[in-house]
Design a protein around this motif. Structure first.
Motif, PDB file in Angstrom:
ATOM      1  N   PHE A   7       0.830  -1.211   0.000  1.00 35.55           N
ATOM      2  CA  PHE A   7       0.000   0.000   0.000  1.00 35.55           C
ATOM      3  C   PHE A   7       0.861   1.256   0.000  1.00 35.55           C
ATOM      4  CE2 PHE A   7      -2.176   3.334   2.456  1.00 35.55           C
ATOM      5  CZ  PHE A   7      -3.276   3.529   1.637  1.00 35.55           C
ATOM      6  N   ARG A   8       1.907   1.272   0.826  1.00 33.89           N
ATOM      7  CA  ARG A   8       2.768   2.449   0.878  1.00 33.89           C
ATOM      8  C   ARG A   8       3.499   2.658  -0.443  1.00 33.89           C
ATOM      9  NH1 ARG A   8       3.870   4.306   6.043  1.00 33.89           N
ATOM     10  NH2 ARG A   8       4.872   6.013   4.904  1.00 33.89           N
ATOM     11  N   ILE A   9       3.967   1.601  -1.053  1.00 30.12           N
ATOM     12  CA  ILE A   9       4.647   1.718  -2.344  1.00 30.12           C
ATOM     13  C   ILE A   9       3.680   2.220  -3.416  1.00 30.12           C
ATOM     14  CG2 ILE A   9       5.793   0.402  -4.160  1.00 30.12           C
ATOM     15  CD1 ILE A   9       6.971  -1.371  -1.978  1.00 30.12           C
ATOM     16  N   GLY A  10       2.459   1.699  -3.398  1.00 27.25           N
ATOM     17  CA  GLY A  10       1.460   2.163  -4.369  1.00 27.25           C
ATOM     18  C   GLY A  10       1.146   3.629  -4.217  1.00 27.25           C
ATOM     19  N   MET A  11       1.009   4.112  -2.981  1.00 34.55           N
ATOM     20  CA  MET A  11       0.735   5.533  -2.768  1.00 34.55           C
ATOM     21  C   MET A  11       1.902   6.404  -3.227  1.00 34.55           C
ATOM     22  SD  MET A  11      -2.310   5.671  -1.732  1.00 34.55           S
ATOM     23  CE  MET A  11      -2.330   7.401  -1.350  1.00 34.55           C
ATOM     24  N   ALA A  12       3.126   5.921  -2.998  1.00 40.06           N
ATOM     25  CA  ALA A  12       4.288   6.691  -3.467  1.00 40.06           C
ATOM     26  C   ALA A  12       4.315   6.772  -4.990  1.00 40.06           C
ATOM     27  CB  ALA A  12       5.570   6.057  -2.938  1.00 40.06           C
ATOM     28  N   LEU A  13       3.983   5.695  -5.669  1.00 37.77           N
ATOM     29  CA  LEU A  13       3.928   5.718  -7.130  1.00 37.77           C
ATOM     30  C   LEU A  13       2.831   6.654  -7.630  1.00 37.77           C
ATOM     31  CD1 LEU A  13       4.499   1.940  -7.945  1.00 37.77           C
ATOM     32  CD2 LEU A  13       6.133   3.832  -8.149  1.00 37.77           C
ATOM     33  N   VAL A  14       1.687   6.659  -6.967  1.00 36.17           N
ATOM     34  CA  VAL A  14       0.607   7.560  -7.374  1.00 36.17           C
ATOM     35  C   VAL A  14       1.027   9.012  -7.231  1.00 36.17           C
ATOM     36  CG1 VAL A  14      -1.717   8.343  -6.773  1.00 36.17           C
ATOM     37  CG2 VAL A  14      -1.230   5.900  -6.930  1.00 36.17           C
ATOM     38  N   ASP A  15       1.704   9.361  -6.132  1.00 39.12           N
ATOM     39  CA  ASP A  15       2.174  10.737  -5.963  1.00 39.12           C
ATOM     40  C   ASP A  15       3.205  11.120  -7.019  1.00 39.12           C
ATOM     41  OD1 ASP A  15       0.513  10.989  -3.833  1.00 39.12           O
ATOM     42  OD2 ASP A  15       2.048  10.545  -2.321  1.00 39.12           O
ATOM     43  N   ARG A  16       4.004  10.171  -7.456  1.00 38.79           N
ATOM     44  CA  ARG A  16       5.042  10.476  -8.441  1.00 38.79           C
ATOM     45  C   ARG A  16       4.448  10.604  -9.847  1.00 38.79           C
ATOM     46  NH1 ARG A  16      10.467  10.280  -8.376  1.00 38.79           N
ATOM     47  NH2 ARG A  16      10.381   9.466  -6.237  1.00 38.79           N
ATOM     48  N   VAL A  17       3.449   9.793 -10.180  1.00 37.54           N
ATOM     49  CA  VAL A  17       2.867   9.800 -11.522  1.00 37.54           C
ATOM     50  C   VAL A  17       1.848  10.915 -11.691  1.00 37.54           C
ATOM     51  CG1 VAL A  17       1.494   8.425 -13.154  1.00 37.54           C
ATOM     52  CG2 VAL A  17       3.311   7.350 -11.845  1.00 37.54           C
ATOM     53  N   ARG A  18       1.195  11.393 -10.660  1.00 38.89           N
ATOM     54  CA  ARG A  18       0.152  12.412 -10.747  1.00 38.89           C
ATOM     55  C   ARG A  18       0.711  13.714 -11.323  1.00 38.89           C
ATOM     56  NH1 ARG A  18      -2.726  13.646  -5.250  1.00 38.89           N
ATOM     57  NH2 ARG A  18      -0.570  14.316  -4.798  1.00 38.89           N
ATOM     58  N   PRO A  19       0.045  14.394 -12.325  1.00 34.81           N
ATOM     59  CA  PRO A  19       0.585  15.634 -12.943  1.00 34.81           C
ATOM     60  C   PRO A  19       0.613  16.774 -11.936  1.00 34.81           C
ATOM     61  CG  PRO A  19      -1.662  15.222 -13.678  1.00 34.81           C
ATOM     62  CD  PRO A  19      -1.240  14.004 -12.927  1.00 34.81           C
ATOM     63  N   HIS A  20       1.652  17.610 -12.054  1.00 35.17           N
ATOM     64  CA  HIS A  20       1.834  18.738 -11.145  1.00 35.17           C
ATOM     65  C   HIS A  20       1.053  19.948 -11.661  1.00 35.17           C
ATOM     66  CE1 HIS A  20       4.948  16.736  -8.795  1.00 35.17           C
ATOM     67  NE2 HIS A  20       5.446  16.301  -9.971  1.00 35.17           N
ATOM     68  N   ARG A  21       0.474  20.767 -10.807  1.00 37.56           N
ATOM     69  CA  ARG A  21      -0.250  21.981 -11.178  1.00 37.56           C
ATOM     70  C   ARG A  21       0.718  23.153 -11.344  1.00 37.56           C
ATOM     71  NH1 ARG A  21      -4.741  22.412  -6.638  1.00 37.56           N
ATOM     72  NH2 ARG A  21      -2.851  22.079  -5.391  1.00 37.56           N
ATOM     73  N   THR A  22       0.373  24.094 -12.220  1.00 39.70           N
ATOM     74  CA  THR A  22       1.229  25.267 -12.447  1.00 39.70           C
ATOM     75  C   THR A  22       1.145  26.223 -11.275  1.00 39.70           C
ATOM     76  OG1 THR A  22      -0.555  26.402 -13.590  1.00 39.70           O
ATOM     77  CG2 THR A  22       0.901  25.022 -14.948  1.00 39.70           C
ATOM     78  N   ASP A  23       2.100  27.168 -11.278  1.00 33.83           N
ATOM     79  CA  ASP A  23       2.112  28.158 -10.193  1.00 33.83           C
ATOM     80  C   ASP A  23       0.897  29.079 -10.250  1.00 33.83           C
ATOM     81  OD1 ASP A  23       4.430  27.016  -9.443  1.00 33.83           O
ATOM     82  OD2 ASP A  23       5.725  28.522 -10.423  1.00 33.83           O
TER      83      ASP A  23
END
Length: 393
Positions: free
Chosen positions: A308-324
């Protein structure tokens, strides 16, 4: 006086003669009943034999009276494919027994028995049993026996001679060793289990046996066979040589190591054989390795958490970042939605006090409300005065 005495003697003599036939008849009846009581256990079923044995104490065999188990067969000879009925009494109540047909009088242990055609049975509350046993040819030649032994608890065994029709017959093997050893004292298993055994390590003990040399020649460096069996399975033998000499007519204490496979638990039976004969059988109860169970429980709890922890870390890394810009707009909306009603007025006053030349709501006003645009902002030229009513001055 003498006449009366003579008449009394004659009457007593006649009475004794009349009582003699009665005594003879009574003695014959008692002898016939005793003979019937002795033969009844072999002719009646197991339940009837137990009833007769309880009703007539003299009908119990001498071996059972001595505390040793007894085995009886319905036939002394039968061919392969047939069956015979095995009955017994004097055993421990509610005990699990194994019934085997063995060759060479079971010299060499269960390796000389037809293990695949054996049967198991349980004694009743009185220590008796009745079981049918198929006739099979043992791997060793006859003379054969029907071997009955306990599986769990205190070791007990009994043999009954039996002939397998058509099976080869050969002389019993002679002892090739120099001495003839016999057990003189009850064996014991010394040692205890450690922490590693609790986690599945092999359980180890030391079998201590006091043996005596009954032969005419000394026994030099005798070779023993130590076997361990679990349940109804045949023992697994391992040869161990004891270094030393046992003179004729002397005794010695022998200590041999015994080891079980890793993770073994339950009721085991340790056997010691010498010269083709089984000397002793000692039960050994091994506890369950609960450390292994605890390890698997923890493993089943840790692995899902780690996944579960590894999956959540992958989701945070793959999710697109919002602009400033998007972040600032979201932050402004959040601040505006979370301010109380009087905050807007204070913001305008603070802006006017700072010397801003732009009017409220203009694009240059950094303190204006974000949802006001130049098209929708309220006009400053719009009059807010109420029209005068007709006739007013």
């Amino acid at each position: 006086m003498n006449g009366r005495t003579g008449a009394g003697r004659a009457a007593a003599t006649s009475t004794a003669r009349a009582a003699t036939p009665r005594r003879r008849v009574r003695g014959r009846v008692v002898a016939a009943f005793a003979l019937w009581a002795a033969l009844a256990p072999g002719l009646l079923p197991a339940d009837g034999a137990q009833a007769v044995a309880r009703a007539v104490p003299h009908a119990v065999p001498r071996a059972a009276a001595d505390g040793k188990p007894v085995v009886q067969l319905s036939a002394k000879e039968a061919g392969k494919g047939g069956s015979l009925t095995v009955t017994g009494h004097g055993w421990r109540p509610k005990a699990l027994l194994t019934l085997l047909i063995c060759g060479q009088n079971m010299i060499g242990g269960s390796n000389s028995c037809a293990n695949g055609d054996g049967r198991a049975t349980t004694t009743d509350a009185h220590g008796a049993f009745r079981r049918k046993l198929p006739v099979a040819e043992p791997p060793k030649p006859c003379p054969c026996v029907v071997h009955v032994a306990t599986v769990t608890g205190a070791a007990a065994a009994a043999d009954a001679p039996f002939t397998v029709a058509g099976h080869p017959v050969a002389p019993l093997p002679r002892e090739t060793t120099g001495g003839r050893l016999a057990v003189l004292a009850q064996p014991r298993l010394a040692g205890s289990s450690g922490l590693l055994t609790w986690f599945g390590a092999p359980a180890q003990r030391e079998l201590t046996v006091t043996v005596g040399n009954l032969g005419p020649a000394p026994a030099r460096d005798p070779l023993f066979r130590v076997g361990t069996s679990h349940g109804v399975f045949a023992p697994k033998w391992e040869e161990q040589q004891w270094r030393g000499t046992i003179p004729a007519g002397k005794k010695a204490q022998i200590r041999l190591p015994v080891e079980l496979p890793a993770g073994a638990h339950g009721d085991y039976l340790v056997s010691l054989a010498y010269g083709g004969r089984t000397l002793v059988e000692q039960p050994w109860g091994v506890g369950r390795p609960w450390g292994v169970t605890l390890f698997w429980v923890l493993l089943c709890a840790v692995i899902p958490t780690a996944v579960f922890r590894i999956g959540m870390a992958l989701v945070d890394r793959v999710r697109p970042h919002r602009t400033d810009r998007t972040r600032r707009r979201s932050a402004g909306r959040g601040h505006a939605a979370g301010r109380p009603a009087g905050t807007r007025t204070r913001t305008k006053d603070r802006t006017a006090h700072d010397g801003s030349t732009d009017g409220p709501g203009m694009p240059g006003d950094s303190g204006g409300l974000p949802w006001f645009t130049p098209d929708t902002a309220p006009s400053t030229t719009t009059s807010t005065e109420r029209p005068t009513s007709k006739g007013s001055a």
